[in-house]
Design an enzyme around this catalytic site. Structure first.
Site, PDB file in Angstrom:
ATOM      1  CG  MET A   1       2.418   7.631  -5.408  1.00  0.00           C
ATOM      2  SD  MET A   1       1.867   7.791  -3.713  1.00  0.00           S
ATOM      3  CE  MET A   1       2.803   9.237  -3.258  1.00  0.00           C
TER       4      MET A   1
ATOM      5  CB  SER B   1       2.538  -1.865  -5.770  1.00  0.00           C
ATOM      6  OG  SER B   1       1.376  -1.426  -5.091  1.00  0.00           O
TER       7      SER B   1
ATOM      8  CG  ASP C   1      -4.431   0.926 -12.418  1.00  0.00           C
ATOM      9  OD1 ASP C   1      -3.455   0.542 -13.057  1.00  0.00           O
ATOM     10  OD2 ASP C   1      -4.366   1.193 -11.194  1.00  0.00           O
TER      11      ASP C   1
ATOM     12  N   GLY D   1      -1.493   6.363  -2.884  1.00  0.00           N
ATOM     13  CA  GLY D   1      -2.578   6.244  -3.866  1.00  0.00           C
ATOM     14  C   GLY D   1      -3.714   5.422  -3.289  1.00  0.00           C
ATOM     15  CG  HIS D   2      -3.087   1.264  -2.496  1.00  0.00           C
ATOM     16  ND1 HIS D   2      -1.730   1.049  -2.519  1.00  0.00           N
ATOM     17  CD2 HIS D   2      -3.597   0.522  -3.512  1.00  0.00           C
ATOM     18  CE1 HIS D   2      -1.433   0.193  -3.496  1.00  0.00           C
ATOM     19  NE2 HIS D   2      -2.541  -0.137  -4.119  1.00  0.00           N
TER      20      HIS D   2
ATOM     21  CB  VAL E   1      -2.046   9.761  -5.234  1.00  0.00           C
ATOM     22  CG1 VAL E   1      -1.037  10.298  -4.233  1.00  0.00           C
ATOM     23  CG2 VAL E   1      -3.464   9.972  -4.734  1.00  0.00           C
TER      24      VAL E   1
ATOM     25  CG  LEU F   1      -1.901  -1.204   1.252  1.00  0.00           C
ATOM     26  CD1 LEU F   1      -2.743  -1.156   2.536  1.00  0.00           C
ATOM     27  CD2 LEU F   1      -2.820  -1.233   0.024  1.00  0.00           C
ATOM     28  CG  HIS F   2       1.113   3.322  -3.351  1.00  0.00           C
ATOM     29  ND1 HIS F   2       0.060   4.066  -3.823  1.00  0.00           N
ATOM     30  CD2 HIS F   2       1.249   2.272  -4.220  1.00  0.00           C
ATOM     31  CE1 HIS F   2      -0.403   3.533  -4.936  1.00  0.00           C
ATOM     32  NE2 HIS F   2       0.284   2.419  -5.193  1.00  0.00           N
TER      33      HIS F   2
HETATM   34  P1  AMP Z   1      -3.510  -2.133  -6.986  1.00  0.00           P
HETATM   35  O1  AMP Z   1      -3.145  -2.493  -5.586  1.00  0.00           O
HETATM   36  O2  AMP Z   1      -2.348  -1.686  -7.805  1.00  0.00           O
HETATM   37  O3  AMP Z   1      -4.352  -3.181  -7.658  1.00  0.00           O
HETATM   38  O4  AMP Z   1      -4.425  -0.860  -6.874  1.00  0.00           O
HETATM   39  C1  AMP Z   1      -5.594  -0.862  -6.096  1.00  0.00           C
HETATM   40  C2  AMP Z   1      -6.385   0.367  -6.412  1.00  0.00           C
HETATM   41  O5  AMP Z   1      -5.617   1.526  -6.122  1.00  0.00           O
HETATM   42  C3  AMP Z   1      -6.759   0.450  -7.903  1.00  0.00           C
HETATM   43  O6  AMP Z   1      -8.094   0.932  -8.012  1.00  0.00           O
HETATM   44  C4  AMP Z   1      -5.765   1.442  -8.430  1.00  0.00           C
HETATM   45  O7  AMP Z   1      -6.213   2.136  -9.575  1.00  0.00           O
HETATM   46  C5  AMP Z   1      -5.609   2.373  -7.255  1.00  0.00           C
HETATM   47  N1  AMP Z   1      -4.357   3.111  -7.351  1.00  0.00           N
HETATM   48  C6  AMP Z   1      -3.120   2.595  -7.526  1.00  0.00           C
HETATM   49  N2  AMP Z   1      -2.201   3.578  -7.651  1.00  0.00           N
HETATM   50  C7  AMP Z   1      -2.877   4.742  -7.545  1.00  0.00           C
HETATM   51  C8  AMP Z   1      -2.508   6.131  -7.614  1.00  0.00           C
HETATM   52  N3  AMP Z   1      -1.251   6.504  -7.787  1.00  0.00           N
HETATM   53  N4  AMP Z   1      -3.480   7.047  -7.464  1.00  0.00           N
HETATM   54  C9  AMP Z   1      -4.767   6.679  -7.289  1.00  0.00           C
HETATM   55  N5  AMP Z   1      -5.186   5.409  -7.227  1.00  0.00           N
HETATM   56  C10 AMP Z   1      -4.253   4.452  -7.359  1.00  0.00           C
END
Ligand code: AMP
Length: 284
Positions: A175, A177, A141, A27-28, A167, A24-25
């Site tokens: 951002m 992962s 995404d 963005g999450h 973000v 998690l970062h």
């Molecule tokens: P993931 O863990 O990469 O599958 O992402 C989980 C959710 O977080 C998805 O809906 C992504 O689009 C969202 N997400 C990932 N990175 C960002 C970011 N930098 N800004 C906003 N949402 C993000």
């Protein structure tokens, strides 16, 4: 998980779901913050979904840090963390998959065959298990968010799909992962995605509406960064993700660039103000 959600609804709580793959970062965390504003019970799922990774992709080495993640989620005040096992989501006799036709076949879908089938299937399952009123996704995404919105509409799901802004790191890199995979040189070079989008924005602000001008502006920036191999740089209709020649409706400028084996995405949403002069509003 189902029992928890049932209890929340029985207490008249509004359940929000933030599906993630962990590592998690901020963005999450921005999705979680939004969910907390709109919902009285926030569920975050962490599930590295094997079916959305291709055979040559990074499923095995995808960053996993449950301890750090659960600490962040506890600090963020979420009500429930859902950590299903692969065998619970896909038992040995599992055989149902969801395909969102059309939109899933282009861009990311073309570069990663089967990816969106894995995404839509797991998201439908998570929505069925948690039954949230709202489910939160990042515009980082954008095509994934569009595929899920299409599925939710087509299948009359009870959850409203909410799409949240991108973000970015201080230097503009979106951002992700997967940014952790980048070595120092590639990390520095990776800002080229946003720099290319900014060039497209400048061209748009100068009055250009043809996709070719935007592509050329991005190409000039991308060509200067030899470390990045462009997978696609496209201007598409914001609903269908079909390429467009003219930005005369809401559109996405979409980028996928590879640094070594790490593929990075970024995008810019263009909304047209229907008022005087058709001013464009750009979301980076
Ligand atoms: P993931 O863990 O990469 O599958 O992402 C989980 C959710 O977080 C998805 O809906 C992504 O689009 C969202 N997400 C990932 N990175 C960002 C970011 N930098 N800004 C906003 N949402 C993000």
């Amino acid at each position: 998980m189902k029992e928890f959600s049932r209890k929340q609804r029985a207490e008249n709580r509004v359940v929000g779901l933030v599906p993630t793959m962990g590592a998690l970062h901020d963005g999450h965390l921005s999705l979680i913050k939004r969910a907390r504003l709109e919902c009285s019970s926030v569920v975050v799922s962490i599930f590295v979904n094997p079916t959305q990774f291709g055979p040559a992709e990074d499923f095995a080495k995808y960053p996993r840090d449950i301890e750090a993640d659960t600490q962040k989620l506890s600090d963020a005040g979420v009500n429930c963390v859902f950590l299903p096992e692969v065998a619970e989501i896909y038992p040995p006799n599992y055989s149902t998959h969801v395909t969102v036709e059309g939109i899933s076949e282009r861009l990311e879908g073309r570069s990663r065959p089967g990816h969106f089938r894995g995404v839509s299937t797991v998201v439908l399952k998570l929505l069925q298990i948690v039954q949230p009123e709202f489910a939160y996704f990042g515009r980082k995404d954008a095509q994934q968010a569009a595929v899920i919105s299409q599925m939710a509409n087509d299948l009359n799901l009870n959850s409203e799909i909410v799409i949240c802004p991108i973000v970015r790191e201080a230097d503009g890199l979106a951002m992700s992962s997967r940014n952790a995979y980048l070595n120092a040189q590639d990390r520095q070079a990776a800002t080229v995605l946003q720099r290319a989008l900014l060039a497209a924005q400048k061209t748009l602000n100068a009055g250009a509406r043809d996709a070719q001008s935007l592509r050329l502006a991005m190409g000039r920036v991308l060509d200067q960064e030899a470390r990045g191999k462009v997978d696609y740089a496209e201007i598409v209709d914001a609903q269908t993700f079909q390429p467009i020649a003219l930005v005369n409706r809401s559109a996405y400028v979409l980028l996928a660039v590879k640094f070594g084996t790490t593929r990075l995405l970024d995008n810019m949403l263009i909304e047209l103000d229907e008022g005087v002069g058709h001013k464009s509003i750009v979301h980076l």
